[in-house]
Design an enzyme around this catalytic site. Structure first.
Site, PDB file in Angstrom:
ATOM      1  CG  ASP A 207      -0.553  -0.687   2.562  1.00  0.00           C
ATOM      2  OD1 ASP A 207       0.730  -0.162   2.908  1.00  0.00           O
ATOM      3  OD2 ASP A 207      -0.880  -0.811   3.694  1.00  0.00           O
TER       4      ASP A 207
ATOM      5  CG  ASN B  92      -8.968  -1.766  11.915  1.00  0.00           C
ATOM      6  OD1 ASN B  92      -8.716  -2.089  11.462  1.00  0.00           O
ATOM      7  ND2 ASN B  92      -9.823  -0.605  11.127  1.00  0.00           N
TER       8      ASN B  92
ATOM      9  CG  HIS C 231      -6.110  -2.146   9.050  1.00  0.00           C
ATOM     10  ND1 HIS C 231      -6.140  -1.237   9.267  1.00  0.00           N
ATOM     11  CD2 HIS C 231      -4.623  -2.791   9.201  1.00  0.00           C
ATOM     12  CE1 HIS C 231      -4.385  -1.393   9.320  1.00  0.00           C
ATOM     13  NE2 HIS C 231      -4.340  -1.583   9.301  1.00  0.00           N
TER      14      HIS C 231
ATOM     15  CD  GLU D  96      -8.995   0.319   7.669  1.00  0.00           C
ATOM     16  OE1 GLU D  96      -8.927  -0.530   8.749  1.00  0.00           O
ATOM     17  OE2 GLU D  96      -8.302   1.424   8.190  1.00  0.00           O
TER      18      GLU D  96
HETATM   19  C1  F6R Z   1       1.426  -1.693   6.161  1.00  0.00           C
HETATM   20  C2  F6R Z   1      -0.049  -2.080   6.497  1.00  0.00           C
HETATM   21  C3  F6R Z   1      -0.523  -2.137   7.089  1.00  0.00           C
HETATM   22  C4  F6R Z   1      -0.484  -2.147   8.463  1.00  0.00           C
HETATM   23  C5  F6R Z   1      -0.740  -2.462  10.754  1.00  0.00           C
HETATM   24  C6  F6R Z   1      -0.352  -2.580  11.145  1.00  0.00           C
HETATM   25  O1  F6R Z   1       1.937  -1.530   4.736  1.00  0.00           O
HETATM   26  O2  F6R Z   1      -0.459  -2.560   4.787  1.00  0.00           O
HETATM   27  O3  F6R Z   1      -2.066  -2.882   7.482  1.00  0.00           O
HETATM   28  O4  F6R Z   1       0.689  -2.803   8.259  1.00  0.00           O
HETATM   29  O5  F6R Z   1      -1.683  -1.256  10.043  1.00  0.00           O
HETATM   30  O6  F6R Z   1       1.274  -1.798  11.365  1.00  0.00           O
HETATM   31  P1  F6R Z   1       1.463  -1.752  12.825  1.00  0.00           P
HETATM   32  O7  F6R Z   1       2.867  -2.692  12.771  1.00  0.00           O
HETATM   33  O8  F6R Z   1       2.535  -0.362  12.748  1.00  0.00           O
HETATM   34  O9  F6R Z   1       1.142  -2.125  13.841  1.00  0.00           O
END
Ligand code: F6R
Length: 261
Positions: A67, A136, A138, A143
């Site tokens: 992403d 959450n 994702h 989401e």
């Molecule tokens: C990042 C991504 C997100 C993160 C998730 C957890 O490329 O796609 O899904 O993996 O938001 O983020 P952290 O590791 O910062 O808790």
């Protein structure tokens, strides 16, 4: 789902790096799906260490990131282009032309999303997709309530995700509300999905992903349908699981060729 529980985030990261390294050694021209965020930072450090020690060669590896924020140029410190360059790419020998990250500043975002899907297909598909999980549930930036069959597209971040990541941006106005993200359908086509989860703030999402129903309320639960999904969680992230003993039992009884370490 394969569920591996380790005592610390450090052990989670080192094991995750071992799984990636094993693939790169076995298949030097593999395609890696990469994630950003706080969780994989230590894993990238471990891969960099192996490369610097001459134990890993990335010269044939191609990568696709999950992403990118819409509107952040590659030089922006909060962009995932910047993150990948600083935390991984500039330290290893993956040819720049083989690294792919969605372009959040594309003049035609919708066309760009379709092209990103095509590029993944043309590369032969993703062998291993690295994933973190949002509090959450994702994965990527898919989401809750989004389609479990979605493809790479422009997605709207939930208020929960914006709150979780607010500290990474100097002001709320600078935090984008939109991202380009691979879809759940895109992620499910990877040969192996490896989710890292660390910390108590992930424990509810980890529980829902592994032991909850498959539901768009927890997008990560779609990984239950994947033939090869591995979750590596530290004990804090695994704290709400009801069947930890079962997961440990399964790990203890793996055949030699099924073991990662
Ligand atoms: C990042 C991504 C997100 C993160 C998730 C957890 O490329 O796609 O899904 O993996 O938001 O983020 P952290 O590791 O910062 O808790």
């Amino acid at each position: 789902m394969e569920v591996i529980i380790r005592d610390s985030a450090e052990e989670v990261s080192v094991l995750g790096a071992k799984i990636v390294a094993r693939l790169v050694r076995r298949k030097p021209r593999c395609v890696l799906g990469l994630a950003t965020g706080r969780t994989p930072l230590r894993l990238y450090l471990e891969l960099i260490r192996l490369y610097a020690a001459g134990e890993l060669d990335f010269s044939g590896v191609e990568t696709f990131n999950l992403d990118e924020y819409v509107g952040l140029p590659p030089g922006h410190p909060q962009s995932y282009h910047f993150y990948m360059r600083e935390n991984f790419f500039r330290h290893v020998n993956i040819p720049a032309r083989l690294t792919h990250i969605p372009d959040g500043c594309s003049a035609d975002l919708r066309r760009h999303c379709l092209d990103y899907e095509t590029a993944i297909k043309e590369a032969g598909g993703i062998d291993l997709q690295l994933l973190g999980i949002g509090s959450n549930g994702h994965i990527g930036f898919n989401e809750p309530t989004g389609s479990l069959n979605s493809r790479t597209w422009i997605k709207i971040l939930s208020e929960k995700t914006l709150k979780d990541n607010a500290a990474l941006f100097p002001t709320p106005e600078e935090q984008p509300r939109h991202v380009i993200s691979m879809g759940i359908g895109t992620i499910l086509e990877a040969g192996h999905c490896v989710v890292l989860a660390c910390g108590a703030q992930k424990s509810s999402a980890v529980k829902a992903m592994i032991e909850g129903p498959v539901s768009s309320m927890c997008p990560a639960s779609a990984l239950q349908l994947h033939p090869r999904a591995t979750v590596i969680a530290d004990s804090a992230a695994a704290a709400r699981l009801d069947h930890s003993e079962h997961y440990r039992w399964i790990e203890q009884h793996k055949l030699d060729w099924q073991k990662y370490e």
